[in-house]
Write a protein that holds these residues in place. Structure first.
Motif, short mmCIF file in Angstrom:
data_model
loop_
_atom_site.label_atom_id
_atom_site.label_comp_id
_atom_site.label_asym_id
_atom_site.label_seq_id
_atom_site.Cartn_x
_atom_site.Cartn_y
_atom_site.Cartn_z
N ILE A 80 0.86 -1.18 0.00
CA ILE A 80 0.00 0.00 0.00
C ILE A 80 0.90 1.23 0.00
N GLU A 81 0.71 2.09 -0.99
CA GLU A 81 1.52 3.30 -1.08
C GLU A 81 0.68 4.56 -1.25
N ASN A 82 -0.61 4.42 -1.56
CA ASN A 82 -1.42 5.60 -1.81
C ASN A 82 -2.86 5.37 -1.39
N ILE A 83 -3.68 6.40 -1.53
CA ILE A 83 -5.07 6.33 -1.08
C ILE A 83 -5.85 5.26 -1.83
N ALA A 84 -5.65 5.18 -3.13
CA ALA A 84 -6.38 4.20 -3.93
C ALA A 84 -6.07 2.78 -3.48
N GLN A 85 -4.81 2.50 -3.19
CA GLN A 85 -4.42 1.16 -2.75
C GLN A 85 -4.93 0.87 -1.34
N LEU A 86 -4.99 1.89 -0.49
CA LEU A 86 -5.55 1.69 0.85
C LEU A 86 -7.04 1.38 0.76
N GLU A 87 -7.74 2.10 -0.09
CA GLU A 87 -9.17 1.84 -0.28
C GLU A 87 -9.39 0.43 -0.82
N GLN A 88 -8.54 0.01 -1.75
CA GLN A 88 -8.66 -1.34 -2.29
C GLN A 88 -8.37 -2.39 -1.22
N TYR A 89 -7.44 -2.07 -0.33
CA TYR A 89 -7.13 -2.97 0.80
C TYR A 89 -8.38 -3.19 1.64
N PHE A 90 -9.12 -2.12 1.94
CA PHE A 90 -10.35 -2.24 2.72
C PHE A 90 -11.37 -3.10 1.98
N LYS A 91 -11.50 -2.88 0.67
CA LYS A 91 -12.50 -3.61 -0.12
C LYS A 91 -12.14 -5.09 -0.22
#
Length: 332
Positions: A80-91
């Protein structure tokens, strides 16, 4: 071993499928190159073995009985390096957790070095702050280095926080066992004051986050008394143990009737996933022993339970006081 691996792949395929053609397609190599691997004239590399095992859903641990030796294979969660990847992590985490909500036998055991993840995923300033802190640590392009918390919440999409909330709510339907100690809350408190001191967190936001933290303490205390997850529609069970003998590790074990798997952290939000059952069984037995050497707070008496939670409240109050008078944070 290679012959055994090829035989396993062959057993999975239909009679009209060619093992050589399938391997060539999966590895994106020529038919001749695949044929040399099938016949053993060329060795299959470790990377190729992992690619093939994932495609054909073969457990290399089980196939080669790695557990009989001193090595096991693990999966690593995506970076995880950015907001998009963090959101995908949650999903992605939500999709992994959802099936457990339909299994009565499912349970989670959490060795809480820090406040467990699911308490920090709600409609709160603490959730937004945790996302901010995680990205401060994980971001590698420098865009988060000097960004303040206020700037972050002004810029971050609401979808990020909505995804976090949905994931947090999912844990309300799974039986949970947690190990806490007097230091479980410390990391979050130190993060709050650190960013307040650097000027990246305003006094107003710091105090709001502390309030959210106090709400979590009250929430956990109530759950520990009633032994059920608050807001759970299926009366999911909750047991909180105070463990004084061992340092917590943030290791998470997920158990169902037929399988065990655990997640061991190595960076912020990044875990090794271990499905090797002999290793999972060892950790399960370790947690059982830890329960015997810990206090189940519902049984420890009102005085011991009150002292435990009051101590955490006092730590939060200490940080609030220092924020208000702008003095140095005490050491825990």
């Amino acid at each position: 071993m290679q012959e055994q691996f090829i035989s396993k792949i062959r057993s999975i395929l239909n009679e009209n499928q060619s093992v050589t053609e399938e391997i060539a397609a999966v590895l994106d190599i020529s038919y001749d190159a695949a044929y040399r691997r099938v016949t053993g004239k060329t060795s299959i590399s470790l990377e190729e073995s992992v690619t093939l095992s994932k495609h054909f859903k073969i457990s290399l641990n089980k196939l080669f009985e790695v557990g009989e030796q001193t090595s096991i294979l693990t999966d690593v969660s995506p970076g995880i390096e950015n907001i998009a990847q963090l959101e995908q992590y949650f999903k992605t985490s939500l999709q992994n957790i959802l099936p457990l909500t339909n299994l009565k036998s499912a349970s989670i055991t959490y060795s809480a070095k820090d406040i467990p993840l699911f308490y920090t995923l709600s409609d709160s300033y603490l959730t937004k702050y945790k996302c901010y802190v995680w990205l401060k640590f994980l971001n590698e392009d420098g865009s988060m280095e000097k960004m303040s918390f206020k700037s972050f919440i002004d810029q971050a999409p609401q979808s990020l926080f909505d995804s976090a909330i949905r994931l947090g709510e999912t844990y309300n339907y799974i039986d949970i066992i947690e190990f806490w100690n007097d230091n479980t809350i410390n990391g979050t408190l130190q993060q709050i004051f650190y960013y307040y001191e650097t000027g990246l967190l305003t006094r107003e936001h710091a105090l709001l986050i502390c309030k959210d933290l106090k709400d979590i303490i009250d929430h956990v205390e109530k759950q520990s008394i009633q032994q059920t997850i608050i807001n759970s529609k299926n009366n999911a069970k909750y047991h909180l143990y105070k463990s004084d003998l061992l340092t917590m590790s943030n290791t998470i074990m997920v158990k169902t009737k037929n399988q065990k798997v655990f997640f061991s952290p190595f960076t912020v939000l990044t875990y090794f996933k271990v499905e090797h059952q002999p290793t999972c069984n060892k950790l399960d037995r370790f947690f059982e022993k830890q329960m015997k050497n810990s206090k189940l707070l519902v049984n420890s008496g009102e005085r011991d339970r009150a002292q435990f939670f009051n101590k955490m409240h006092l730590k939060v109050e200490s940080v609030i006081e220092r924020i208000n008078i702008n003095q140095d944070l005490i050491y825990f």
